[in-house]
Design an enzyme around this catalytic site. Structure first.
Site, PDB file in Angstrom:
ATOM      1  N   SER A 154       0.803  -1.406   0.046  1.00  0.00           N
ATOM      2  CA  SER A 154      -0.097   0.679  -0.100  1.00  0.00           C
ATOM      3  C   SER A 154       0.682   1.744   0.149  1.00  0.00           C
ATOM      4  O   SER A 154       1.938   1.595   0.355  1.00  0.00           O
ATOM      5  CB  SER A 154      -0.815  -0.157   1.359  1.00  0.00           C
ATOM      6  OG  SER A 154      -1.268   1.093   1.675  1.00  0.00           O
ATOM      7  N   TYR A 167      -2.263  -1.795  10.866  1.00  0.00           N
ATOM      8  CA  TYR A 167      -2.735  -0.934   9.073  1.00  0.00           C
ATOM      9  C   TYR A 167      -0.611  -0.823   8.058  1.00  0.00           C
ATOM     10  O   TYR A 167      -0.807  -1.451   7.857  1.00  0.00           O
ATOM     11  CB  TYR A 167      -3.115  -0.395   8.771  1.00  0.00           C
ATOM     12  CG  TYR A 167      -3.571  -0.984   6.930  1.00  0.00           C
ATOM     13  CD1 TYR A 167      -4.602  -1.640   6.564  1.00  0.00           C
ATOM     14  CD2 TYR A 167      -3.096   0.050   5.996  1.00  0.00           C
ATOM     15  CE1 TYR A 167      -4.443  -1.718   5.052  1.00  0.00           C
ATOM     16  CE2 TYR A 167      -3.213  -0.065   4.856  1.00  0.00           C
ATOM     17  CZ  TYR A 167      -3.935  -1.004   4.054  1.00  0.00           C
ATOM     18  OH  TYR A 167      -4.335  -1.245   2.533  1.00  0.00           O
TER      19      TYR A 167
HETATM   20  P1  NAD Z   1     -11.205  -6.964   0.004  1.00  0.00           P
HETATM   21  O1  NAD Z   1     -11.693  -6.271   1.563  1.00  0.00           O
HETATM   22  O2  NAD Z   1     -12.075  -6.740  -1.319  1.00  0.00           O
HETATM   23  O3  NAD Z   1     -10.424  -7.795  -0.037  1.00  0.00           O
HETATM   24  C1  NAD Z   1      -9.787  -8.923   0.482  1.00  0.00           C
HETATM   25  C2  NAD Z   1      -9.800 -10.277   1.048  1.00  0.00           C
HETATM   26  O4  NAD Z   1      -9.145 -10.570   2.114  1.00  0.00           O
HETATM   27  C3  NAD Z   1     -11.075 -10.744   0.801  1.00  0.00           C
HETATM   28  O5  NAD Z   1     -11.053 -11.576  -0.586  1.00  0.00           O
HETATM   29  C4  NAD Z   1     -10.867 -11.185   2.283  1.00  0.00           C
HETATM   30  O6  NAD Z   1     -11.890 -12.513   1.991  1.00  0.00           O
HETATM   31  C5  NAD Z   1      -9.799 -12.017   2.543  1.00  0.00           C
HETATM   32  N1  NAD Z   1      -8.990 -11.854   3.419  1.00  0.00           N
HETATM   33  C6  NAD Z   1      -9.571 -11.669   4.778  1.00  0.00           C
HETATM   34  N2  NAD Z   1      -9.431 -11.811   5.835  1.00  0.00           N
HETATM   35  C7  NAD Z   1      -8.951 -13.049   5.097  1.00  0.00           C
HETATM   36  C8  NAD Z   1      -8.551 -14.060   6.365  1.00  0.00           C
HETATM   37  N3  NAD Z   1      -8.346 -14.153   7.596  1.00  0.00           N
HETATM   38  N4  NAD Z   1      -8.567 -15.889   5.478  1.00  0.00           N
HETATM   39  C9  NAD Z   1      -8.462 -15.485   3.775  1.00  0.00           C
HETATM   40  N5  NAD Z   1      -8.911 -14.339   3.955  1.00  0.00           N
HETATM   41  C10 NAD Z   1      -8.968 -13.308   4.499  1.00  0.00           C
HETATM   42  O7  NAD Z   1     -10.423  -5.411  -0.530  1.00  0.00           O
HETATM   43  P2  NAD Z   1      -8.701  -5.148  -0.987  1.00  0.00           P
HETATM   44  O8  NAD Z   1      -9.607  -4.094  -1.267  1.00  0.00           O
HETATM   45  O9  NAD Z   1      -9.182  -5.715  -2.206  1.00  0.00           O
HETATM   46  O10 NAD Z   1      -7.585  -4.938  -0.473  1.00  0.00           O
HETATM   47  C11 NAD Z   1      -6.784  -5.590  -1.017  1.00  0.00           C
HETATM   48  C12 NAD Z   1      -5.468  -6.014  -0.713  1.00  0.00           C
HETATM   49  O11 NAD Z   1      -4.801  -4.445  -1.226  1.00  0.00           O
HETATM   50  C13 NAD Z   1      -5.739  -5.888   0.622  1.00  0.00           C
HETATM   51  O12 NAD Z   1      -3.853  -5.963   1.376  1.00  0.00           O
HETATM   52  C14 NAD Z   1      -5.302  -3.765   0.737  1.00  0.00           C
HETATM   53  O13 NAD Z   1      -4.420  -3.600   2.169  1.00  0.00           O
HETATM   54  C15 NAD Z   1      -4.063  -3.636  -0.310  1.00  0.00           C
HETATM   55  N6  NAD Z   1      -4.641  -2.119  -0.537  1.00  0.00           N
HETATM   56  C16 NAD Z   1      -5.790  -2.019  -1.203  1.00  0.00           C
HETATM   57  C17 NAD Z   1      -6.033   0.055  -0.971  1.00  0.00           C
HETATM   58  C18 NAD Z   1      -7.433  -0.181  -1.621  1.00  0.00           C
HETATM   59  O14 NAD Z   1      -7.673   0.723  -1.565  1.00  0.00           O
HETATM   60  N7  NAD Z   1      -8.530  -0.908  -2.205  1.00  0.00           N
HETATM   61  C19 NAD Z   1      -4.877   0.571  -1.402  1.00  0.00           C
HETATM   62  C20 NAD Z   1      -3.533  -0.070  -1.175  1.00  0.00           C
HETATM   63  C21 NAD Z   1      -3.656  -1.154  -0.507  1.00  0.00           C
END
Ligand code: NAD
Length: 272
Positions: A154, A167
């Site tokens: 991130s 985080y």
């Molecule tokens: P999201 O909530 O859409 O997806 C998260 C996924 O993680 C889901 O499939 C969920 O089931 C899985 N998960 C959570 N806990 C779990 C567990 N205990 N065991 C197995 N699976 C588990 O989130 P996203 O926005 O797509 O984020 C994906 C990644 O990208 C994350 O690491 C997040 O920190 C990173 N990220 C997101 C953003 C953003 O703005 N969305 C920005 C920077 C980084």
């Protein structure tokens, strides 16, 4: 004649070798975007996630792109479930060419109100799970002298924001893990990189908008404009397919000397 025609078309259009990838959090948001891109490029996949629609998502991708897509609901907070998922996946699909550590959760609160169990969960899912999955795929990648590991970190792996102690700590840790494993993997054809997105509109961010509104005592619209996008030079959410394309690039031949990198895709947020 028909089968001859099909065979020659397959030879022309199918990838020479089918690659195999494991994507954690592959059934939602960014992970699902990466899964869709990889499936469209002919990858066989193991998708891990907790969504109840997981099996249907995998079946749909498999049908649409004529690839194998296996679902795992392994809980990433449990190291034994991670190692079992990977050994079962290797048995079904062959060794993993690509590992995408993408699963992550968020929680927003000032330090004195930050629940201990949320700290443990965020460090467990966003950081420790990546350590365990890298460790589990490493032996096979090393033996094959080839592997690509992509950690979805991130902008918060590079800079901080208030109220996100766990985080930001986890994502900085993930960037550190990426660098160490890049050094360890270099001699074995294994590259390890972090993608560092700014804000991407996914279920994780939708939840954060309401959490941030409560933490700061402001409206959700103000959260988006005054907090989330305020640090970005380009004041737009990054689209999921843009992250997926960057991840796919990191699996290809042209990226074989990119390793240990933290690739920002954040509208200029970390240019400050
Ligand atoms: P999201 O909530 O859409 O997806 C998260 C996924 O993680 C889901 O499939 C969920 O089931 C899985 N998960 C959570 N806990 C779990 C567990 N205990 N065991 C197995 N699976 C588990 O989130 P996203 O926005 O797509 O984020 C994906 C990644 O990208 C994350 O690491 C997040 O920190 C990173 N990220 C997101 C953003 C953003 O703005 N969305 C920005 C920077 C980084």
């Amino acid at each position: 004649m028909k089968s001859f025609l099909r065979k020659s078309l397959e030879e022309k259009y199918l990838p020479m070798t089918t690659k195999t990838a494991l994507i954690t959090g592959g059934t939602s948001g960014i992970g699902l975007g990466i899964a869709t891109k990889f499936a469209s490029e002919g990858f066989n996949l193991l998708l891990n996630g907790l969504e109840k629609e997981g099996p249907d998502i995998c079946a749909d991708l498999a049908k649409k792109y004529a690839v194998k897509v296996i679902y795992s609901n392994a809980n990433l907070l449990k190291p034994t479930e991670i190692t079992k998922m990977i050994s079962d996946g290797e048995a079904s699909l062959g060794g993993f060419d690509v590992l995408v550590n993408n699963a992550g959760i968020q929680f927003v609160a000032p330090i004195e109100e930050f629940p201990d169990e949320k700290w443990e969960m965020i460090i467990g899912i966003n950081l420790s799970a990546s350590f365990y999955s890298c460790k589990a795929v490493w032996k096979g990648m090393k033996a094959r002298k080839s592997g690509r590991i992509i950690n979805i970190a991130s902008a918060h792996g590079l800079v901080a924001s208030e109220f996100k102690s766990a985080y930001v700590a986890a994502k900085h840790g993930l960037v550190g893990l990426t660098k160490v494993l890049a050094l360890e993997g270099g001699a074995f054809g294994i590259t390890v990189n972090a993608i560092c997105p700014g804000y991407v509109k996914t279920p994780l961010v939708d939840k954060q908008i309401s959490d941030q509104a409560k933490a700061h005592g402001i409206s959700e619209e103000e959260v988006v404009n005054k907090i989330m996008l305020s640090e970005q030079a380009i004041k737009q959410f990054t689209p999921v397919p843009a992250i997926a394309d960057l991840a796919f690039y990191l699996t290809g031949d042209q990226s074989k000397t990119i390793t240990g990198a933290s690739l920002s895709i954040d509208g200029g947020w970390t240019a400050h």
